[in-house]
Scaffold this motif. Structure first.
Motif, PDB file in Angstrom:
ATOM      1  N   LEU A  54       0.811  -1.218   0.000  1.00 35.21           N
ATOM      2  CA  LEU A  54       0.000   0.000   0.000  1.00 35.21           C
ATOM      3  C   LEU A  54       0.847   1.272   0.000  1.00 35.21           C
ATOM      4  N   GLY A  55       1.991   1.254   0.673  1.00 32.73           N
ATOM      5  CA  GLY A  55       2.853   2.442   0.719  1.00 32.73           C
ATOM      6  C   GLY A  55       3.331   2.862  -0.650  1.00 32.73           C
ATOM      7  N   SER A  56       3.757   1.906  -1.458  1.00 32.79           N
ATOM      8  CA  SER A  56       4.205   2.216  -2.818  1.00 32.79           C
ATOM      9  C   SER A  56       3.052   2.728  -3.674  1.00 32.79           C
ATOM     10  N   MET A  57       1.888   2.102  -3.510  1.00 36.02           N
ATOM     11  CA  MET A  57       0.709   2.520  -4.278  1.00 36.02           C
ATOM     12  C   MET A  57       0.329   3.958  -3.931  1.00 36.02           C
ATOM     13  N   ILE A  58       0.314   4.292  -2.652  1.00 32.11           N
ATOM     14  CA  ILE A  58      -0.050   5.646  -2.241  1.00 32.11           C
ATOM     15  C   ILE A  58       0.981   6.652  -2.751  1.00 32.11           C
ATOM     16  N   GLU A  68      -7.273  20.648 -11.513  1.00 28.85           N
ATOM     17  CA  GLU A  68      -7.594  21.078 -12.874  1.00 28.85           C
ATOM     18  C   GLU A  68      -6.458  21.825 -13.561  1.00 28.85           C
ATOM     19  N   ASN A  69      -5.440  22.231 -12.790  1.00 28.95           N
ATOM     20  CA  ASN A  69      -4.278  22.917 -13.363  1.00 28.95           C
ATOM     21  C   ASN A  69      -3.074  21.988 -13.542  1.00 28.95           C
ATOM     22  N   GLY A  70      -3.265  20.712 -13.233  1.00 23.49           N
ATOM     23  CA  GLY A  70      -2.191  19.744 -13.390  1.00 23.49           C
ATOM     24  C   GLY A  70      -1.232  19.678 -12.214  1.00 23.49           C
ATOM     25  N   LYS A  71      -1.618  20.267 -11.089  1.00 24.50           N
ATOM     26  CA  LYS A  71      -0.787  20.241  -9.870  1.00 24.50           C
ATOM     27  C   LYS A  71      -1.226  19.084  -8.976  1.00 24.50           C
ATOM     28  N   GLN A  72      -0.253  18.492  -8.295  1.00 19.47           N
ATOM     29  CA  GLN A  72      -0.572  17.402  -7.375  1.00 19.47           C
ATOM     30  C   GLN A  72      -1.518  17.878  -6.284  1.00 19.47           C
ATOM     31  N   VAL A  73      -2.518  17.074  -5.979  1.00 19.46           N
ATOM     32  CA  VAL A  73      -3.482  17.381  -4.928  1.00 19.46           C
ATOM     33  C   VAL A  73      -2.871  17.085  -3.558  1.00 19.46           C
ATOM     34  N   MET A  74      -2.111  16.008  -3.475  1.00 24.56           N
ATOM     35  CA  MET A  74      -1.536  15.573  -2.200  1.00 24.56           C
ATOM     36  C   MET A  74      -0.036  15.843  -2.175  1.00 24.56           C
ATOM     37  N   ASP A  75       0.425  16.232  -1.006  1.00 26.84           N
ATOM     38  CA  ASP A  75       1.861  16.394  -0.769  1.00 26.84           C
ATOM     39  C   ASP A  75       2.112  16.051   0.694  1.00 26.84           C
ATOM     40  N   ASP A  76       3.259  16.450   1.228  1.00 31.48           N
ATOM     41  CA  ASP A  76       3.575  16.098   2.611  1.00 31.48           C
ATOM     42  C   ASP A  76       2.632  16.752   3.625  1.00 31.48           C
ATOM     43  N   GLU A  77       1.997  17.850   3.246  1.00 33.61           N
ATOM     44  CA  GLU A  77       1.113  18.568   4.167  1.00 33.61           C
ATOM     45  C   GLU A  77      -0.373  18.364   3.883  1.00 33.61           C
ATOM     46  N   HIS A  78      -0.708  17.901   2.698  1.00 33.15           N
ATOM     47  CA  HIS A  78      -2.111  17.773   2.294  1.00 33.15           C
ATOM     48  C   HIS A  78      -2.406  16.320   1.921  1.00 33.15           C
ATOM     49  N   VAL A  79      -3.336  15.746   2.632  1.00 28.52           N
ATOM     50  CA  VAL A  79      -3.731  14.360   2.377  1.00 28.52           C
ATOM     51  C   VAL A  79      -5.244  14.280   2.227  1.00 28.52           C
ATOM     52  N   LEU A  80      -5.691  13.254   1.551  1.00 27.12           N
ATOM     53  CA  LEU A  80      -7.125  13.040   1.369  1.00 27.12           C
ATOM     54  C   LEU A  80      -7.659  12.128   2.468  1.00 27.12           C
ATOM     55  N   PRO A  81      -8.948  12.238   2.760  1.00 31.91           N
ATOM     56  CA  PRO A  81      -9.559  11.258   3.648  1.00 31.91           C
ATOM     57  C   PRO A  81      -9.380   9.853   3.047  1.00 31.91           C
ATOM     58  N   THR A  82      -9.258   8.867   3.892  1.00 27.57           N
ATOM     59  CA  THR A  82      -8.962   7.507   3.442  1.00 27.57           C
ATOM     60  C   THR A  82      -9.965   6.982   2.425  1.00 27.57           C
ATOM     61  N   ASP A  83     -11.247   7.256   2.632  1.00 21.05           N
ATOM     62  CA  ASP A  83     -12.241   6.741   1.688  1.00 21.05           C
ATOM     63  C   ASP A  83     -12.071   7.343   0.294  1.00 21.05           C
ATOM     64  N   LEU A  84     -11.735   8.634   0.231  1.00 13.05           N
ATOM     65  CA  LEU A  84     -11.505   9.261  -1.071  1.00 13.05           C
ATOM     66  C   LEU A  84     -10.187   8.799  -1.687  1.00 13.05           C
ATOM     67  N   ASN A  86      -8.834   5.850  -1.330  1.00 14.98           N
ATOM     68  CA  ASN A  86      -9.123   4.521  -1.882  1.00 14.98           C
ATOM     69  C   ASN A  86      -9.867   4.627  -3.205  1.00 14.98           C
ATOM     70  N   ALA A  87     -10.866   5.504  -3.260  1.00 17.20           N
ATOM     71  CA  ALA A  87     -11.633   5.683  -4.489  1.00 17.20           C
ATOM     72  C   ALA A  87     -10.734   6.219  -5.612  1.00 17.20           C
ATOM     73  N   CYS A  88      -9.835   7.134  -5.280  1.00 17.77           N
ATOM     74  CA  CYS A  88      -8.892   7.658  -6.281  1.00 17.77           C
ATOM     75  C   CYS A  88      -7.992   6.546  -6.812  1.00 17.77           C
ATOM     76  N   MET A  89      -7.503   5.701  -5.925  1.00 18.81           N
ATOM     77  CA  MET A  89      -6.629   4.603  -6.355  1.00 18.81           C
ATOM     78  C   MET A  89      -7.343   3.712  -7.360  1.00 18.81           C
ATOM     79  N   VAL A  90      -8.572   3.344  -7.048  1.00 16.89           N
ATOM     80  CA  VAL A  90      -9.343   2.481  -7.939  1.00 16.89           C
ATOM     81  C   VAL A  90      -9.557   3.163  -9.287  1.00 16.89           C
ATOM     82  N   LYS A  91      -9.964   4.425  -9.257  1.00 23.08           N
ATOM     83  CA  LYS A  91     -10.244   5.144 -10.504  1.00 23.08           C
ATOM     84  C   LYS A  91      -8.985   5.328 -11.345  1.00 23.08           C
ATOM     85  N   VAL A  92      -7.858   5.652 -10.712  1.00 24.93           N
ATOM     86  CA  VAL A  92      -6.600   5.836 -11.460  1.00 24.93           C
ATOM     87  C   VAL A  92      -6.198   4.538 -12.132  1.00 24.93           C
TER      88      VAL A  92
END
Length: 98
Positions: A54-58, A68-84, A86-92
């Protein structure tokens, strides 16, 4: 057809998370973007990650989930809720695996 005609710059593709339980929880569907094609290194990494790693996948998903501008949503300070996340992983995986 020449192969050079098929080699283009990646374009942003909108992905919508619209699972009923997530729409109910967040009040609406959630959109994010990925490039329609990824580099060979990322593709190989995505294809070879085992489900239990899971660590490599995340780490890879953090690079691929964009705004929408092509910038990463997540970084060292910004993370998504776990349910979202997981949904992002599946969709990607579904989107780029085609």
């Amino acid at each position: 057809m020449k192969l050079t005609q098929l080699a283009t710059k990646p374009q942003l593709t909108k992905i919508t998370i619209d699972a009923p339980e997530l729409v109910e929880k967040y009040g609406e569907s959630v959109d994010f973007y990925v490039h329609d094609r990824i580099g060979l290194e990322q593709y190989t990494e995505l294809a070879s990650i085992k489900t239990e790693d899971l660590g490599s996948m995340i780490g890879l998903i953090k690079q691929l989930v964009l705004d929408e501008n092509g910038k990463q949503v997540m970084d060292d300070e910004h993370v998504l809720p776990t349910d979202l996340l997981n949904a992002c992983m599946v969709k990607v995986v579904d989107t780029l695996g085609k």
